[in-house]
Design a protein around this motif. Structure first.
Motif, PDB file in Angstrom:
ATOM      1  N   SER A 321      28.806  32.587  33.805  1.00 14.18           N
ATOM      2  CA  SER A 321      28.829  33.980  34.277  1.00 14.18           C
ATOM      3  C   SER A 321      28.558  34.060  35.776  1.00 14.18           C
ATOM      4  N   SER A 322      27.638  33.241  36.258  1.00 13.58           N
ATOM      5  CA  SER A 322      27.293  33.278  37.676  1.00 13.58           C
ATOM      6  C   SER A 322      28.411  32.710  38.537  1.00 13.58           C
ATOM      7  N   HIS A 323      28.811  31.481  38.254  1.00  9.99           N
ATOM      8  CA  HIS A 323      29.840  30.837  39.088  1.00  9.99           C
ATOM      9  C   HIS A 323      31.203  31.502  38.901  1.00  9.99           C
ATOM     10  N   GLY A 324      31.476  31.969  37.696  1.00  5.91           N
ATOM     11  CA  GLY A 324      32.756  32.634  37.456  1.00  5.91           C
ATOM     12  C   GLY A 324      32.886  33.952  38.174  1.00  5.91           C
ATOM     13  N   SER A 325      31.739  34.603  38.460  1.00  3.03           N
ATOM     14  CA  SER A 325      31.795  35.903  39.132  1.00  3.03           C
ATOM     15  C   SER A 325      31.588  35.803  40.640  1.00  3.03           C
ATOM     16  N   GLN A 326      31.183  34.620  41.143  1.00  2.00           N
ATOM     17  CA  GLN A 326      30.832  34.511  42.564  1.00  2.00           C
ATOM     18  C   GLN A 326      31.684  33.528  43.363  1.00  2.00           C
ATOM     19  N   ASP A 327      31.941  32.348  42.813  1.00  2.00           N
ATOM     20  CA  ASP A 327      32.490  31.278  43.634  1.00  2.00           C
ATOM     21  C   ASP A 327      33.846  31.612  44.258  1.00  2.00           C
ATOM     22  N   LEU A 328      34.722  32.275  43.517  1.00  2.00           N
ATOM     23  CA  LEU A 328      36.053  32.592  44.042  1.00  2.00           C
ATOM     24  C   LEU A 328      36.201  34.058  44.438  1.00  2.00           C
ATOM     25  N   TYR A 329      35.128  34.821  44.353  1.00  2.00           N
ATOM     26  CA  TYR A 329      35.250  36.242  44.698  1.00  2.00           C
ATOM     27  C   TYR A 329      35.612  36.457  46.177  1.00  2.00           C
ATOM     28  N   THR A 331      37.452  34.545  47.903  1.00  2.00           N
ATOM     29  CA  THR A 331      38.871  34.194  47.969  1.00  2.00           C
ATOM     30  C   THR A 331      39.730  35.335  47.429  1.00  2.00           C
ATOM     31  N   LEU A 332      39.273  35.984  46.328  1.00  2.00           N
ATOM     32  CA  LEU A 332      39.992  37.136  45.782  1.00  2.00           C
ATOM     33  C   LEU A 332      40.108  38.241  46.827  1.00  2.00           C
ATOM     34  N   TYR A 339      41.340  41.565  52.562  1.00  2.00           N
ATOM     35  CA  TYR A 339      40.196  42.111  53.298  1.00  2.00           C
ATOM     36  C   TYR A 339      39.967  41.265  54.551  1.00  2.00           C
ATOM     37  N   ASN A 340      39.618  41.914  55.652  1.00  2.00           N
ATOM     38  CA  ASN A 340      39.262  41.158  56.843  1.00  2.00           C
ATOM     39  C   ASN A 340      37.826  40.647  56.715  1.00  2.00           C
ATOM     40  N   ASN A 341      37.384  39.886  57.709  1.00  2.00           N
ATOM     41  CA  ASN A 341      36.055  39.272  57.622  1.00  2.00           C
ATOM     42  C   ASN A 341      34.945  40.301  57.521  1.00  2.00           C
ATOM     43  N   ASN A 342      35.073  41.401  58.257  1.00  2.00           N
ATOM     44  CA  ASN A 342      34.025  42.428  58.226  1.00  2.00           C
ATOM     45  C   ASN A 342      33.909  43.074  56.852  1.00  2.00           C
ATOM     46  N   THR A 449      43.105  27.200  38.471  1.00  2.00           N
ATOM     47  CA  THR A 449      44.242  26.707  37.672  1.00  2.00           C
ATOM     48  C   THR A 449      44.920  27.855  36.925  1.00  2.00           C
ATOM     49  N   ILE A 450      44.122  28.745  36.308  1.00  2.00           N
ATOM     50  CA  ILE A 450      44.686  29.904  35.613  1.00  2.00           C
ATOM     51  C   ILE A 450      45.467  30.778  36.591  1.00  2.00           C
ATOM     52  N   ASN A 451      44.918  30.911  37.793  1.00  2.00           N
ATOM     53  CA  ASN A 451      45.583  31.741  38.792  1.00  2.00           C
ATOM     54  C   ASN A 451      46.928  31.153  39.218  1.00  2.00           C
ATOM     55  N   ASP A 452      47.069  29.835  39.145  1.00  2.00           N
ATOM     56  CA  ASP A 452      48.356  29.224  39.460  1.00  2.00           C
ATOM     57  C   ASP A 452      49.447  29.696  38.501  1.00  2.00           C
ATOM     58  N   THR A 453      49.029  30.105  37.293  1.00  2.41           N
ATOM     59  CA  THR A 453      49.987  30.624  36.298  1.00  2.41           C
ATOM     60  C   THR A 453      50.142  32.136  36.405  1.00  2.41           C
ATOM     61  N   LEU A 454      49.010  32.848  36.516  1.00  4.63           N
ATOM     62  CA  LEU A 454      49.054  34.316  36.537  1.00  4.63           C
ATOM     63  C   LEU A 454      49.374  34.885  37.918  1.00  4.63           C
ATOM     64  N   HIS A 455      49.024  34.120  38.954  1.00  3.90           N
ATOM     65  CA  HIS A 455      49.218  34.582  40.340  1.00  3.90           C
ATOM     66  C   HIS A 455      48.525  35.926  40.573  1.00  3.90           C
ATOM     67  N   ASP A 456      47.343  36.087  39.984  1.00  2.00           N
ATOM     68  CA  ASP A 456      46.579  37.328  40.120  1.00  2.00           C
ATOM     69  C   ASP A 456      45.098  37.001  39.931  1.00  2.00           C
ATOM     70  N   TYR A 457      44.358  36.885  41.049  1.00  5.31           N
ATOM     71  CA  TYR A 457      42.949  36.527  40.961  1.00  5.31           C
ATOM     72  C   TYR A 457      42.151  37.567  40.178  1.00  5.31           C
ATOM     73  N   GLY A 458      42.493  38.844  40.341  1.00  9.20           N
ATOM     74  CA  GLY A 458      41.776  39.897  39.633  1.00  9.20           C
ATOM     75  C   GLY A 458      41.886  39.746  38.131  1.00  9.20           C
ATOM     76  N   LYS A 459      43.108  39.555  37.643  1.00  8.49           N
ATOM     77  CA  LYS A 459      43.322  39.391  36.211  1.00  8.49           C
ATOM     78  C   LYS A 459      42.655  38.108  35.702  1.00  8.49           C
ATOM     79  N   THR A 460      42.778  37.056  36.482  1.00  9.66           N
ATOM     80  CA  THR A 460      42.178  35.769  36.096  1.00  9.66           C
ATOM     81  C   THR A 460      40.666  35.891  35.927  1.00  9.66           C
TER      82      THR A 460
END
Length: 536
Positions: A321-329, A331-332, A339-342, A449-460
């Motif tokens: 739950s922790s890494h799945g909700s934070q590590d790639l957020y 990037t999403l 989104y820009n850096n700010n 890997t899932i995103n490589d198929t769905l091409h949608d970070y939000g859905k993944t």
């Protein structure tokens, strides 16, 4: 001849009797409360299995009788229990909190620099996530090594060695020039990082007052969120430099030196010194220290093996739950929503502020409503936020998502400590935590890997977190709880009234021998106020 007032004698005798009855009642309550928390070997009769599962839902509610013992301001004010903390207890808590915060700061530098690292090494996002995966995989090795050291030789030097290794590895990471070197140093980082949680949780909570342990568990655990928050803020500051990720790793190494020096000047906690004294007494009664250790391990495994398996299953869900909700957020936010850096910084800062608030509120609530109930409430909040968090990202959705995720997490340190064998807290809680990390180590890689198929970070990420929360809620609902159990090494010893009376007599004699029945009653009353009240 001097006359004696018979009314005065009766009054004195009555007060003495009432004090003794009151003290006897307190002793009885203490014995009952202590023995209620003793963990015994599991039974697999049909009746015991049926009774256990039948009690899972009713046991989520602590009952009005217990809740009525607390004043309303104790429930609504999470900082009320902290007034019981003294300087000694704050000292060890803050040392542990600082180490855990820097541990998280160091870890999240990779997540925040995925794009920069991919560009430097000419690799894909998926390739760089292996740097995160390897850290999570090797943390179990560190938990085993430093957990054994911490329980048998003290927590001070494992703390210092762990943090010193993290400093050297962070410096080394800043100098790597190839992808292979990067993966190598992150693997070593995982070993050093793995020893931190078990050691620091034992240091932070071991000497703390029982009533304060719930909220302290949350504050300690949210050192993880604070580390992420600080990493986000400093990342934004270093974005204006030429060697962004290298400078971040160098900076993180320097700050940790403060906590190494701080720990050097303090001895072991009182909790560990009592454990050491008991260990030395046990060794004296056996032919060798190894025989005593083998006996303790055998007893602990016989009693706790099923709970340890449960803890690993539970921590797998928590870590997913922790890494799945934070590590790639991050990037999403940057790759899908541009989104820009700010703006990315604002969203991530708000997410971690939500984590900090959730950690304090939900961990404090766990003292009154139960550990499992508090975790389930946090997971329900997180589940309700999945859609807006993944498809309508903004500061509010990120705030409440991490309020639920990390609010649930805030109960973990005290929940693990209460379920672990008291003589092996650092080892068992640390290894269970890191085995959960091992199981969840590929979470960011799985999502990529899932995103490589769905091409949608939000859905993944929405699908991934939804599945994880369902799993975690089932595990928590079916699991055990030992709320408010003593963390001292004597926790699993059966206590009797005679044991308490012998201890009382020893403490009274330390003050001085009473000269009369009334002075004896006074000594009992003083002891009741000073010591028994603290125990209960």
């Amino acid at each position: 001849m001097v006359g004696i007032d018979s009314g005065s004698v009766r009054s004195t005798t009555s007060r003495s009797l009432n004090r003794r009855v009151s003290l006897s009642s307190i002793r009885s309550q203490h014995v009952e409360e202590h023995n209620r928390h003793i963990i015994r070997p599991p039974k697999f009769t049909s009746k015991s299995i049926k009774d256990y599962f039948a009690s899972r839902i009713p046991s989520l509610w602590v009952g009005w009788d217990e809740l009525r013992q607390y004043h309303w301001h104790e429930v609504v004010n999470p900082f009320q229990p902290l007034v019981e903390m003294n300087k000694h207890q704050w000292n060890y808590f803050l040392m542990a909190f600082g180490c855990w915060t820097m541990d998280a700061f160091d870890f999240f530098l990779t997540s925040l620099n995925i794009r920069n690292l991919a560009k430097s090494f000419d690799k894909s996002t998926k390739d760089i996530t292996w740097g995160i995966t390897l850290v999570l995989m090797f943390r179990t090795v560190g938990a085993v090594i430093f957990g054994v050291m911490g329980d048998h030789y003290g927590r001070k030097w494992p703390y210092i060695i762990c943090l010193s290794c993290l400093i050297l590895i962070q410096l080394g990471t800043g100098f790597v020039t190839t992808y292979e070197q990067f993966l190598g140093v992150r693997s070593l980082f995982g070993v050093a990082m793995g020893g931190v949680f078990g050691i620091c949780a034992a240091e932070a909570l071991g000497d703390a007052p029982q009533r304060a342990r719930g909220v302290l568990s949350g504050i300690f655990q949210e050192g993880y969120a604070l580390g992420y928050l600080l990493a986000v803020c400093f990342q934004r500051a270093f974005d204006n430099t030429e060697r962004v990720w290298q400078n971040m790793f160098f900076f993180s190494a320097g700050v940790s030196v403060i906590f190494v020096i701080w720990r050097l000047f303090h001895p072991e906690t009182d909790n560990y010194q009592r454990q050491k004294a008991r260990y030395e007494k046990g060794v004296e009664s056996r032919s060798s220290s190894m025989a005593h250790i083998k006996s303790e391990i055998k007893t602990a495994l016989k009693t706790y093996w099923l709970i340890i398996i449960y803890m690993i299953l539970m921590m797998s869900g928590f870590n997913f739950s922790s890494h799945g909700s934070q590590d790639l957020y991050p990037t999403l936010l940057t790759e899908q929503y541009h989104y820009n850096n700010n703006k990315t910084t604002v969203v991530n800062v708000c997410a971690n502020l939500g984590a900090l608030l959730g950690g304090v509120v939900i961990s404090h609530a766990s003292t009154f409503i139960g550990r499992r109930t508090a975790v389930l409430i946090g997971n329900i909040i997180a589940g309700a936020m999945i859609y807006p968090w993944a498809f309508k990202p903004m500061w509010a959705t990120a705030f409440f998502m991490q309020f639920g995720i990390q609010g649930s997490w805030s109960v973990v340190p005290i929940h693990l400590s209460e379920l672990s064998p008291p003589q092996y807290k650092a080892f068992v809680s640390g290894v269970a935590y890191q085995l959960g990390n091992l199981v969840s180590s590929a979470s960011s890689t799985i999502e990529a890997t899932i995103n490589d198929t769905l091409h949608d970070y939000g859905k993944t990420m929405a699908i991934f977190i939804g599945a994880v929360l369902i799993y975690l809620m089932i595990v928590i609902l079916l699991g055990p709880e030992n709320r408010n159990a003593d963390l001292d090494v004597e926790r699993d010893d059966v206590l009797t009234i005679d044991d308490i009376q012998e201890e009382d007599e020893e403490k009274v004699h330390e003050v001085g021998h009473p000269k009369s029945d009334d002075s004896s009653a006074f000594a009992d009353e003083s002891y009741e106020k000073v010591d028994i009240e603290h125990k209960v």
